[in-house]
Write an enzyme that holds these catalytic residues in place. Structure first.
Site, PDB file in Angstrom:
ATOM      1  N   ALA A 176      -9.747 -19.873  -0.110  1.00 16.45           N
ATOM      2  CA  ALA A 176      -9.752 -20.035  -1.471  1.00 16.45           C
ATOM      3  C   ALA A 176     -10.954 -19.592  -2.021  1.00 16.45           C
ATOM      4  O   ALA A 176     -12.096 -20.194  -2.250  1.00 16.45           O
ATOM      5  CB  ALA A 176      -9.469 -21.482  -1.956  1.00 16.45           C
ATOM      6  N   THR A 236     -11.171 -16.467  -4.424  1.00 13.01           N
ATOM      7  CA  THR A 236     -10.819 -15.681  -5.906  1.00 13.01           C
ATOM      8  C   THR A 236     -10.683 -16.639  -6.941  1.00 13.01           C
ATOM      9  O   THR A 236     -10.035 -17.806  -6.731  1.00 13.01           O
ATOM     10  CB  THR A 236      -9.869 -14.642  -5.544  1.00 13.01           C
ATOM     11  OG1 THR A 236      -9.971 -14.014  -4.736  1.00 13.01           O
ATOM     12  CG2 THR A 236      -9.765 -13.945  -6.957  1.00 13.01           C
ATOM     13  N   GLU A 275     -11.217  -9.474   9.682  1.00 13.68           N
ATOM     14  CA  GLU A 275     -10.177  -9.498   8.922  1.00 13.68           C
ATOM     15  C   GLU A 275      -9.665  -8.253   8.461  1.00 13.68           C
ATOM     16  O   GLU A 275      -8.330  -7.775   8.100  1.00 13.68           O
ATOM     17  CB  GLU A 275     -10.665 -10.276   7.833  1.00 13.68           C
ATOM     18  CG  GLU A 275     -10.936 -11.878   7.623  1.00 13.68           C
ATOM     19  CD  GLU A 275     -11.507 -12.346   6.503  1.00 13.68           C
ATOM     20  OE1 GLU A 275     -12.289 -13.428   6.816  1.00 13.68           O
ATOM     21  OE2 GLU A 275     -11.482 -11.865   5.399  1.00 13.68           O
ATOM     22  N   GLN A 307      14.925  21.319   4.881  1.00  9.45           N
ATOM     23  CA  GLN A 307      13.480  21.318   5.326  1.00  9.45           C
ATOM     24  C   GLN A 307      12.512  20.757   4.637  1.00  9.45           C
ATOM     25  O   GLN A 307      11.589  20.177   5.341  1.00  9.45           O
ATOM     26  CB  GLN A 307      13.118  22.972   5.149  1.00  9.45           C
ATOM     27  CG  GLN A 307      11.754  23.432   6.132  1.00  9.45           C
ATOM     28  CD  GLN A 307      11.136  24.724   5.818  1.00  9.45           C
ATOM     29  OE1 GLN A 307      11.081  25.059   4.541  1.00  9.45           O
ATOM     30  NE2 GLN A 307      10.825  25.385   6.915  1.00  9.45           N
ATOM     31  N   LEU A 331      12.953   9.688   0.014  1.00 13.91           N
ATOM     32  CA  LEU A 331      13.960  10.196   0.679  1.00 13.91           C
ATOM     33  C   LEU A 331      15.560   9.258   0.649  1.00 13.91           C
ATOM     34  O   LEU A 331      16.487   9.781   0.836  1.00 13.91           O
ATOM     35  CB  LEU A 331      13.705  10.331   2.172  1.00 13.91           C
ATOM     36  CG  LEU A 331      12.706  11.522   2.601  1.00 13.91           C
ATOM     37  CD1 LEU A 331      11.913  11.460   3.800  1.00 13.91           C
ATOM     38  CD2 LEU A 331      13.387  12.633   2.451  1.00 13.91           C
ATOM     39  N   GLY A 349      16.468   8.289  -2.175  1.00 14.94           N
ATOM     40  CA  GLY A 349      16.982   8.312  -3.575  1.00 14.94           C
ATOM     41  C   GLY A 349      16.917   7.104  -4.075  1.00 14.94           C
ATOM     42  O   GLY A 349      16.269   6.261  -4.048  1.00 14.94           O
ATOM     43  N   GLY A 402     -10.467  -6.994  -0.104  1.00 17.80           N
ATOM     44  CA  GLY A 402     -11.255  -6.323  -0.540  1.00 17.80           C
ATOM     45  C   GLY A 402     -10.697  -5.153  -0.938  1.00 17.80           C
ATOM     46  O   GLY A 402      -9.891  -4.358   0.109  1.00 17.80           O
TER      47      GLY A 402
END
Ligand SMILES: Cc1cc2nc3c(=O)[nH]c(=O)nc-3n(C[C@H](O)[C@H](O)[C@H](O)COP(=O)(O)OP(=O)(O)OC[C@H]3O[C@@H](n4cnc5c(N)ncnc54)[C@H](O)[C@@H]3O)c2cc1C
Length: 394
Positions: free
Chosen positions: A129, A131, A248, A285, A343, A345, A370
């Protein structure tokens, strides 16, 4: 192996056997419940205990504290397999790769003997904890305070966006032991969730990783004994955090790459099956080129991450190289999920399709642990330092 196109030389037959076990565990104990956890905004405690029994939590914790004393590559196997199938609910990596290493490195004997066996078994869940609503990248701005008393410390303040915040039993909480905007103003405290004055706020609604609880935490005159000051010395919080950063950030890079590989694998299967204009989607293609581009990025990522895993295992990975890996893989993950979703859709936009979840989940990787901008600052700072150039990084 996640991706057959590139042989990986890092893993031993023991790692491969463990990988098979982890895959079976995820198929049986994680995937069948994940939709339900998404709805509930949190996973079950049961899956933690089962994962503990399967050796998937904190594999690197030494045997004397109940762990397997395994090398970091066993952790990598767990993270890759969870990531590959988009099992983002259980917050195992925060617990195993962030919280447990702090305790292992900076905890006292009593704390380690008490908590590490429970971390390994999944009977105790941990979180970090740091933030606060007004302080994320710039942690020196935090306002949670820890006032020293004869009995210990009294914590007051608020945290936000805390992973495992609803389900966690113990948290490493950053608080100011000196009311200054300074690197040595912050200390880490071990706070148990049943301590009077500690309360959990909302389980925050997110755009992705909905099964992983992300919470507010409140501290209202929370009293902890002196021993709960991690490391026993005030003002060491930043230095303790810095110590764990390479691991991390490499952990995030490992996971980001595996998530990208998983989405790519699903996409290749989808386009091979989808028909339109009397053709397969693979016959265009554009599809072939998009897949070739993504595959190339994944190959570049695999070369980098596996090389850095070697460096980490050899004890040579620097914080700035780990930052570069986090920066590149998470940005690449963003590009990959976007290309893959296109791809699919309209189906790609539907929550029932894993690619939609992967798209939403990918977004946080460039922010949490970060942000990309913070990674760039770290990298450029190290460059200028090497070149002995002064610049303002305040
Ligand atoms: C799902 C989720 C889970 C999280 N889990 C945890 C957790 O378990 N524990 C915990 O303590 N925190 C956790 N966090 C918080 C996370 O670490 C922060 O969100 C992150 O550090 C950014 O802080 P902030 O949100 O306050 O944004 P800010 O710091 O306000 O950043 C705002 C913007 O400024 C940019 N910025 C920052 N520094 C610079 C710079 N030097 N130059 C230019 N731009 C810059 C940022 O990149 C961003 O774009 C989590 C967040 C999320 C979303």
């Amino acid at each position: 192996m996640i991706q057959d196109t590139m042989p990986r030389r890092l893993f031993s037959p023991e790692h491969d056997m463990f990988r098979d076990q982890v895959r079976r565990f995820i198929d049986a104990e994680v995937l069948p419940y994940h939709d339900q956890w998404d709805e509930e905004g949190v996973v079950s405690r049961e899956v933690w205990e089962k994962a503990g029994a399967a050796g998937m939590l904190c594999p690197t914790v030494p045997e004397e504290y109940g762990g397997a004393g395994a090398d970091y590559l066993f952790s990598v196997v767990v993270m890759e397999e969870m990531a590959r199938v988009g099992a983002s609910g259980p917050g195992f990596s925060i617990h195993s790769e962030m919280a447990a290493p702090y305790l292992e490195r900076f905890g006292n004997e009593d704390q380690k003997s008490l908590w590490l066996p429970k971390f390994v078994s999944g009977h105790a869940i941990s979180g970090i904890a740091l933030t606060e609503p007004g302080a994320g990248s710039d942690l020196r701005r935090m306002s949670t305070s820890a006032r020293k008393t004869n009995a210990g410390y009294v914590l007051n303040g608020q945290k936000v966006f805390i992973s495992n915040g609803q389900i966690g039993d113990v948290f490493f909480v950053a608080a100011k032991t000196k009311d200054e905007y300074a690197t040595d103003s912050m200390s880490l405290f071990l706070v148990e969730a049943d301590t009077p004055g500690f309360t959990r706020g909302k389980n925050l609604k997110k755009i992705g990783a909905k099964a992983q609880d992300t919470s507010e935490l409140f501290f209202d005159n929370v009293e902890v004994p002196h021993e709960n000051l991690v490391g026993g010395e005030e003002g060491q919080g930043f230095f303790q955090l810095i110590h764990g950063l390479a691991r991390e950030r490499l952990t995030i890079a490992v996971s980001s790459l595996a998530k990208s590989e998983g989405v790519f694998r699903d996409t290749v299967a989808y386009v091979a099956d989808r028909e339109l204009f009397h053709k397969k989607l693979t016959d265009f293609q554009n599809t072939q080129f998009k897949l070739a581009e993504v595959h190339t990025e994944l190959t570049v990522g695999r070369c980098m991450v596996d090389r850095l895993l070697e460096e980490y295992v050899e004890g040579e990975l620097s914080a700035e190289t780990a930052a570069a890996a986090k920066l590149w893989t998470t940005e690449m993950q963003g590009r990959t999920v976007d290309t893959c979703l296109q791809l699919f859709g309209g189906w790609g936009y539907m929550w029932e399709y894993p690619v939609a979840r992967a798209y939403a989940e990918a977004r946080v990787e460039r922010i949490a642990g970060g942000s990309s901008e913070v990674m760039k600052s770290i990298i450029s700072k190290s460059l200028f330092k090497k070149m002995d150039i002064r610049a303002d990084f305040s």
